[in-house]
Design a protein around this motif. Sequence first.
Motif, PDB file in Angstrom:
ATOM      1  N   TYR A  44      42.598  58.952 -32.666  1.00  0.00           N
ATOM      2  CA  TYR A  44      41.941  58.789 -33.959  1.00  0.00           C
ATOM      3  C   TYR A  44      41.625  57.345 -34.330  1.00  0.00           C
ATOM      4  CZ  TYR A  44      43.124  63.658 -34.704  1.00  0.00           C
ATOM      5  OH  TYR A  44      43.220  65.017 -34.582  1.00  0.00           O
ATOM      6  N   HIS A  45      41.870  56.398 -33.435  1.00  0.00           N
ATOM      7  CA  HIS A  45      41.542  55.008 -33.763  1.00  0.00           C
ATOM      8  C   HIS A  45      40.040  54.903 -34.068  1.00  0.00           C
ATOM      9  CE1 HIS A  45      41.064  50.697 -33.559  1.00  0.00           C
ATOM     10  NE2 HIS A  45      42.381  50.567 -33.523  1.00  0.00           N
ATOM     11  N   PHE A  58      43.901  58.019 -39.323  1.00  0.00           N
ATOM     12  CA  PHE A  58      44.627  57.005 -38.555  1.00  0.00           C
ATOM     13  C   PHE A  58      45.589  56.229 -39.458  1.00  0.00           C
ATOM     14  CE2 PHE A  58      45.416  54.348 -34.981  1.00  0.00           C
ATOM     15  CZ  PHE A  58      45.690  53.107 -35.515  1.00  0.00           C
ATOM     16  N   LYS A  59      45.136  55.952 -40.694  1.00  0.00           N
ATOM     17  CA  LYS A  59      46.021  55.282 -41.650  1.00  0.00           C
ATOM     18  C   LYS A  59      47.270  56.125 -41.896  1.00  0.00           C
ATOM     19  CE  LYS A  59      42.212  53.195 -44.295  1.00  0.00           C
ATOM     20  NZ  LYS A  59      41.573  53.145 -45.630  1.00  0.00           N
ATOM     21  N   GLU A  63      51.053  55.044 -41.053  1.00  0.00           N
ATOM     22  CA  GLU A  63      52.064  55.001 -42.106  1.00  0.00           C
ATOM     23  C   GLU A  63      53.300  55.789 -41.701  1.00  0.00           C
ATOM     24  OE1 GLU A  63      50.656  55.937 -45.995  1.00  0.00           O
ATOM     25  OE2 GLU A  63      52.643  56.532 -46.702  1.00  0.00           O
ATOM     26  N   ALA A  64      53.094  56.950 -41.127  1.00  0.00           N
ATOM     27  CA  ALA A  64      54.220  57.778 -40.686  1.00  0.00           C
ATOM     28  C   ALA A  64      55.034  57.054 -39.619  1.00  0.00           C
ATOM     29  CB  ALA A  64      53.698  59.113 -40.153  1.00  0.00           C
ATOM     30  N   TYR A  65      54.318  56.429 -38.684  1.00  0.00           N
ATOM     31  CA  TYR A  65      55.027  55.728 -37.606  1.00  0.00           C
ATOM     32  C   TYR A  65      55.806  54.523 -38.132  1.00  0.00           C
ATOM     33  CZ  TYR A  65      55.943  53.169 -33.320  1.00  0.00           C
ATOM     34  OH  TYR A  65      56.552  52.502 -32.317  1.00  0.00           O
ATOM     35  N   GLY A  89      58.144  50.601 -48.529  1.00  0.00           N
ATOM     36  CA  GLY A  89      58.475  51.235 -47.268  1.00  0.00           C
ATOM     37  C   GLY A  89      57.369  51.106 -46.267  1.00  0.00           C
ATOM     38  N   ALA A  90      56.631  52.181 -46.062  1.00  0.00           N
ATOM     39  CA  ALA A  90      55.544  52.151 -45.084  1.00  0.00           C
ATOM     40  C   ALA A  90      54.461  51.212 -45.551  1.00  0.00           C
ATOM     41  CB  ALA A  90      54.983  53.564 -44.908  1.00  0.00           C
ATOM     42  N   ARG A  91      53.914  50.475 -44.630  1.00  0.00           N
ATOM     43  CA  ARG A  91      52.855  49.529 -44.955  1.00  0.00           C
ATOM     44  C   ARG A  91      51.477  50.174 -44.959  1.00  0.00           C
ATOM     45  NH1 ARG A  91      53.582  45.276 -40.457  1.00  0.00           N
ATOM     46  NH2 ARG A  91      54.072  47.186 -39.329  1.00  0.00           N
ATOM     47  N   GLY A  92      51.439  51.463 -44.607  1.00  0.00           N
ATOM     48  CA  GLY A  92      50.160  52.160 -44.631  1.00  0.00           C
ATOM     49  C   GLY A  92      49.146  51.502 -43.733  1.00  0.00           C
ATOM     50  N   PHE A  93      47.957  51.279 -44.280  1.00  0.00           N
ATOM     51  CA  PHE A  93      46.847  50.778 -43.481  1.00  0.00           C
ATOM     52  C   PHE A  93      47.024  49.326 -43.083  1.00  0.00           C
ATOM     53  CE2 PHE A  93      43.098  51.613 -41.478  1.00  0.00           C
ATOM     54  CZ  PHE A  93      42.076  50.752 -41.796  1.00  0.00           C
TER      55      PHE A  93
END
Length: 388
Positions: A44-45, A58-59, A63-65, A89-93
């Motif tokens: 999905y990149h 992809f964002k 984020e999940a990773y 927490g997650a930095r998202g995009f």
Amino acid sequence: MIGYRLAKEGMTTSKRDYYDILGVARNASDEEIKRAFRKLALEYHPDRNKEDGAEAHFKEINEAYQVLSDGKMRSDYDRFGHSGVGKNGARGFEGFENFGGFGDIFDAFFGGGLGSRGRSAKAATRGTDLQYPVTIEFEEAVFGVEKEFQIRRVEICGKCRGSKSEPGSSATSCTVCSGRGQVRRAQQSIFGQFVQVATCSTCRGEGKIITQPCTQCRGSGRETKKRSLAVSIPAGIEGGTQIRLSGEGESGTNGGRPGDLYVAVRVKDHDIFRRDGHNIHHAMPINVAQAALGATLTVPTLDGQADLQVPAGTQSGQVFRLKGKGVPHLRSSRRGDQLVAVIVETPKGLSDEQRHLFEELSKVLSSPDPQANGDSKGLFDKIKDAFG
């Protein structure tokens, strides 16, 4: 995936479970999470998948990773859900933006180079830090001192001023990379065609060719010079301390700031004094008569001679304190103390007169007659005179 279809259709939905996004079980290992992310990231990149919604998905994957690959954040997420990781927490995009292109995904997981952007050698680089050892006397560490010394360090060339070219000449633009310092090469793989960006080997990333190198630095732009420097060592410094002289290390390259110089201070031992923090220890020998009768001693200190009153009946090893005769506190007017340990010396090689006096004293001290014990002071006075 449902989330991907919703993203394509422009619909909104509540925040999805991170494990569902990556398609792994909640007890998945770190390696399984990494493999799942790698597979989805390649699929999905946005550089590779041009469908609507691919970038948004992809964002979500990234984020999940970001959360599940971090042990602490994963633990918080398992306990509290999305509220457990919160905004910090997650930095998202943001994590996705750190991947400059599809090739960087390969760099992150395969170690290498397929789509690497390369880094130009023209980037400013900070100079190297240096260390110089300085040995000072015990007294200099107590009261402070300024020390001058010489070092050899790499500096900007004084002739070409770092341009690397002989004065009066100028560099020409590299024809291989057209002055960019980088070259781009297309490479075919099973995923399609990728562009590899690498540092130009002809100009070594400089983007220019030195036609007439400086004769003083041989085209390096830097030269080794001997410099005289001074360092102010504060009162109360301890051995093993390093003093940082900012900007006195080697010069940087391509406009980078110079490194720092660390002066490592070593303090010599003293013949009669020993330091313990802010206090100074000193052992003072006295004879048995001084210990028994008491005496005024002249004690050496770092400030000169000082008088110390030793009371009658002083025992060997007894410690007396001279206030304010120790080591200053760094950047303070306070000082420690000098601790004087009195050592009662047993005389050796007695003369006939000295032996006779001690024999008389032994008889008096061992006599049960109180009157005889009272005569011991007179004998101690004689012993004191006999031993000076």
